[in-house]
Design a protein around this motif. Structure first.
Motif, mmCIF file in Angstrom:
data_model
loop_
_atom_site.group_PDB
_atom_site.id
_atom_site.type_symbol
_atom_site.label_atom_id
_atom_site.label_comp_id
_atom_site.label_asym_id
_atom_site.label_seq_id
_atom_site.Cartn_x
_atom_site.Cartn_y
_atom_site.Cartn_z
ATOM 1 N N ASN A 1 0.749 -1.274 -0.043
ATOM 2 C CA ASN A 1 -0.022 0.052 0.004
ATOM 3 C C ASN A 1 0.923 1.141 0.041
ATOM 4 O OD1 ASN A 1 -2.247 -1.635 2.070
ATOM 5 N ND2 ASN A 1 -2.303 -1.472 -0.219
ATOM 6 N N SER A 2 1.740 1.265 -0.832
ATOM 7 C CA SER A 2 2.712 2.459 -0.979
ATOM 8 C C SER A 2 3.276 2.685 0.434
ATOM 9 C CB SER A 2 2.436 3.548 -1.717
ATOM 10 O OG SER A 2 0.984 3.548 -1.821
ATOM 11 N N THR A 3 3.494 1.826 1.447
ATOM 12 C CA THR A 3 4.013 2.068 2.770
ATOM 13 C C THR A 3 5.340 1.030 2.923
ATOM 14 O OG1 THR A 3 1.765 2.435 3.216
ATOM 15 C CG2 THR A 3 3.540 2.897 5.088
ATOM 16 N N PRO A 4 6.424 1.719 3.550
ATOM 17 C CA PRO A 4 7.284 0.663 3.932
ATOM 18 C C PRO A 4 6.844 0.187 5.155
ATOM 19 C CG PRO A 4 8.489 2.774 3.276
ATOM 20 C CD PRO A 4 6.811 3.014 3.344
ATOM 21 N N LEU A 5 7.105 -1.137 5.271
ATOM 22 C CA LEU A 5 6.559 -1.980 6.623
ATOM 23 C C LEU A 5 7.787 -2.932 6.914
ATOM 24 C CD1 LEU A 5 3.125 -3.318 5.342
ATOM 25 C CD2 LEU A 5 3.621 -1.172 6.666
ATOM 26 N N LEU A 6 7.948 -2.677 8.564
ATOM 27 C CA LEU A 6 8.933 -3.332 8.893
ATOM 28 C C LEU A 6 8.538 -4.665 9.667
ATOM 29 C CD1 LEU A 6 12.036 -2.887 9.846
ATOM 30 C CD2 LEU A 6 11.140 -2.103 11.930
ATOM 31 N N GLY B 1 2.391 -11.051 -1.901
ATOM 32 C CA GLY B 1 3.108 -10.685 -3.182
ATOM 33 C C GLY B 1 4.087 -9.537 -3.221
ATOM 34 N N GLY B 2 3.966 -8.691 -2.383
ATOM 35 C CA GLY B 2 4.632 -7.370 -2.650
ATOM 36 C C GLY B 2 6.100 -7.645 -2.527
ATOM 37 N N PRO B 3 6.939 -6.529 -2.629
ATOM 38 C CA PRO B 3 8.217 -6.982 -2.482
ATOM 39 C C PRO B 3 8.698 -7.141 -0.968
ATOM 40 C CG PRO B 3 7.907 -4.769 -3.465
ATOM 41 C CD PRO B 3 6.515 -5.356 -2.966
ATOM 42 N N ASP B 4 9.676 -7.834 -0.767
ATOM 43 C CA ASP B 4 10.288 -8.450 0.552
ATOM 44 C C ASP B 4 11.646 -8.224 0.733
ATOM 45 O OD1 ASP B 4 10.550 -9.719 2.731
ATOM 46 O OD2 ASP B 4 10.222 -11.756 1.935
ATOM 47 N N VAL B 5 12.199 -7.421 1.551
ATOM 48 C CA VAL B 5 13.679 -7.157 1.736
ATOM 49 C C VAL B 5 14.134 -7.787 2.939
ATOM 50 C CG1 VAL B 5 15.451 -5.531 1.479
ATOM 51 C CG2 VAL B 5 13.488 -4.975 0.308
#
Lengths: 447, 241
Positions: B162-167, B177-181
């Motif tokens: 949701n266009s928010t970086p999540l920790l 399915g979003g990016p996962d770093v």
């Protein structure tokens, strides 16, 4: 892990020192600068979906095959994509036959992540019947020679073979309309995959105490490097995957710098792959054209066209829509004639089913639309000019015109004479598109 | 699906930049030289370290440094649907490799030539971020075993939904399915040793997400240091010094 220690080729201290100190003055043992990529050659096999990539000394072969399978239960309308890597014991002393080693697994996983997680291949278009049949793609990557940086080479091989791969077309049919009919590529032109973007893997190695960064390490450099990072990016500069599995720690700014360099290189490599694929497509099309007889027929038609034009004016009152429909269902053989005419109306090509064998797949013979007049001219010219010509050169001449839809023949200028000319090539009976192709092939086999 | 509510809360009630609750315990396996349990919310991982000991397979012996081996496994009962997972599948092989290389980086292997260090990690409950939890547990277990290390290695994941970086993504967010770093750092040296990323992300967004994950790693590092200090003090009092 076992073989990493047992048979791994080890460098002498002097060799290591040499590489490290040379790097301090921006020199690499193969004469490259730190951010130079090695020479990349992409070759394609005769078969669709096979490629051979040579990156310096590294040699990787990619092969894509497809199969109809049942989809996974949680994704009933998506095809599948699997990557298998094989590190042949021939390629490197540390590779052993048998169970895939950790390095082979990691190699496969990096490529898999880059391709799949970024949804580079449209898997939904691989669905035939939701929940029942989907295409399953299998990419086999064979490492033939390990000259370092297997990941990048294997990734390029995977992309190149995906881009040239064509899956056979299939339709639903049978009594209940549920049976899947797979058409042979000769009957219907096989379809290329939908590839949204090309995720290019770029590998960096961190060497020595100063953590000098080099791109595309050779296997000498791989033997001395402290860490490695593979960034997978596409030409738009989006990062599709990053893999830095432990090893030497680097500061954040170095990572970002590497990513920026990688995005530039990715554009470069994307262009190389696309160029190679394009020239392969042209070559592929040319190979198919050769099967047609020499261009005598085309010339004849061109010559006869002018005279036939007047003849065709009479038919102009025909409902246009009807004609357009018929054009769409023309079989491929029409394209040679239509190509000679340039004054076409702009009309999108609707037809995807025609088994178009005559040209490069990227090149669309109907892109400008088919000029109805021209088409009829060619038909009529055959009526006018062909009979005598054709009798002489008859055997090698393939059916140039195959009219399949009843509307056209019924509205044609001289239906009766055309039937004569066609000599069995054209039938007025109610037939489907598929039937249109068949007689030609029977003929082809004979000749 | 909405992963961040308009109020700025995530599915499990956290703020975007908040980690899950951390819990760690040292010395849970009696026979092992070092062991630890590490929890991040509902993710629970146990790690045990044996060594440095004699190299079991002589052909693997390295003459100038210690051999580090790692085995990662995931319990059948750890996920929502109980499945029998084949041993040595590609995913767990990759994770083993990643953990081994990450731990190898912080262990001073040159001090223990011709010896072997075994790290076993097992996931007991999987709720996203298992890879990070495994690395954190392994760090604690190595420290408990008294193996010389140049720094702690801590790891944390971050995502972008949701266009928010999540920790510190949990399972639901992870499987969106979003990016996962996933980042692993050496907090004192301020260096990144592990970096894995999936799915598509713009470069500047990636930088932000990676920065967030690094902040998360530092928070984890502080917590691990506290736990280790506490554990050492307990040992001290046991000795009655």
């Amino acid at each position: 892990m076992e073989q990493r220690l047992a048979n791994a080729w080890r460098m002498t201290v002097n060799e290591k020192k040499f590489i490290e100190t040379a790097l301090l003055s921006d020199l690499r043992i193969d004469g490259r600068r730190p951010f130079d990529y090695r020479n990349l050659t992409i070759r394609f096999g005769r078969e669709d979906g096979s490629s051979e990539v040579q990156l310096g000394q590294t040699h990787v072969m990619g092969f894509v095959t497809s199969q109809l399978v049942q989809p996974y239960r949680d994704r009933p309308n998506e095809g599948t994509l699997a990557i298998y890597t094989e590190l042949s014991p021939m390629a490197d002393p540390s590779f052993e036959a048998g169970r895939p080693a950790e390095s082979a697994v990691e190699l496969g996983r990096i490529i898999d992540r880059g391709l799949r997680e970024s949804r580079a291949v449209d898997t939904e278009s691989l669905c035939v019947v939701a929940g029942k049949w989907v295409w399953s793609l299998r990419i086999d990557l064979h490492i033939l020679d390990n000259g370092g940086n297997l990941v990048d080479a294997a990734n390029i091989a995977a992309l190149a073979s995906l881009l040239t791969f064509r899956r056979p077309e299939c339709t639903l049919g049978g009594e209940d309309g549920q049976e899947v009919i797979i058409h042979a590529p000769e009957a219907r032109e096989a379809l290329p995959l939908t590839v949204h973007h090309l995720p290019i893997a770029i590998t960096f190695a961190f060497i020595g105490d100063e953590n000098t960064v080099v791109i595309d390490p050779s296997h000498f450099e791989e033997a001395v490097m402290g860490g490695r990072m593979t960034a997978t990016l596409n030409a738009n500069g989006d990062i599709c995957a990053v893999q830095k599995a432990g090893g030497e720690g680097v500061i954040q700014s170095v990572i970002m710098q590497c990513l920026r360099i990688a995005s530039v290189k990715a554009v470069d490599i994307t262009r190389k792959i696309e160029d190679a694929v394009k020239s392969n497509n042209t070559e592929r099309a040319l190979r198919k054209i050769k099967r047609h007889p020499p261009s005598a027929v085309v010339d004849v038609i061109k010559a006869g066209q002018k005279g036939a034009d007047n003849l065709l004016e009479e038919n102009m009152e025909k409902p246009k829509q009807e004609i357009e429909d018929t054009i769409v269902s023309q079989s491929d053989d029409m394209d040679i004639e239509t190509r000679s005419s340039n004054q076409n109306e702009s009309k999108p090509r609707i037809d995807k089913n025609t088994s178009f064998i005559g040209g490069p797949s990227s090149w669309d013979p109907y892109s400008k639309g088919v000029n109805v007049d021209e088409l009829k001219a060619s038909l009529a010219s055959r009526v006018a000019a062909l009979p005598s010509e054709k009798m002489d050169t008859a055997p090698p001449v393939e059916p140039r015109v195959t009219v399949t839809d009843p509307p056209l023949t019924s509205t044609n200028a001289a239906p009766s004479s055309e039937e004569n000319t066609g000599a069995g090539q054209q039938t007025n009976k109610e037939k489907t598109l598929k039937d249109a192709v068949k007689p030609k092939h029977k003929r082809k086999k004979k000749t | 699906m909405e992963y961040v509510s308009p109020e700025g809360l995530r599915l499990d009630g956290r703020r975007p930049m908040e980690t899950r609750q951390l819990r760690a315990e040292i010395g849970v396996v009696s026979r092992a030289d070092g062991s630890a349990v590490f929890e991040m919310g509902n993710t629970k991982v146990i790690a045990a370290v044996y060594g440095p000991r004699e190299v079991q397979n002589r052909s693997q012996q390295i003459n100038d440094k210690a051999l580090v081996l790692c085995e990662y496994s995931i319990a059948n009962f750890s996920t929502g649907d109980r499945m029998r997972k084949p041993k040595g599948d590609r995913l767990s092989m990759e994770i083993s490799l990643v953990i081994r290389q990450t731990m190898e980086e912080c262990i001073l292997t040159h001090l223990m030539p011709r010896s072997q260090i075994d790290i076993f990690v097992q996931v007991l409950q999987a709720d996203g971020g298992t890879r990070s939890a495994c690395i954190n547990a392994a760090t604690l277990a190595l420290a408990d075993a008294g193996i010389p290390m140049c720094d702690l290695v801590t790891s944390c994941s971050a995502g972008y939904l949701n266009s928010t970086p999540l920790l510190d993504l949990n399972y639901v967010e992870d499987s969106a399915g979003g990016p996962d770093v996933i980042v692993g750092i050496l907090p004192n040296l301020d260096k990144v040793t592990l970096l894995q990323m999936d799915a598509e992300l713009q470069m500047d967004t990636f930088e932000n997400v990676m920065q967030l994950a690094i902040e998360g790693c530092k928070a984890v590092a502080n917590y691990l240091r506290e736990i280790l200090l506490e554990h050492t003090k307990k040992l001290e009092s046991c000795r009655g010094v």
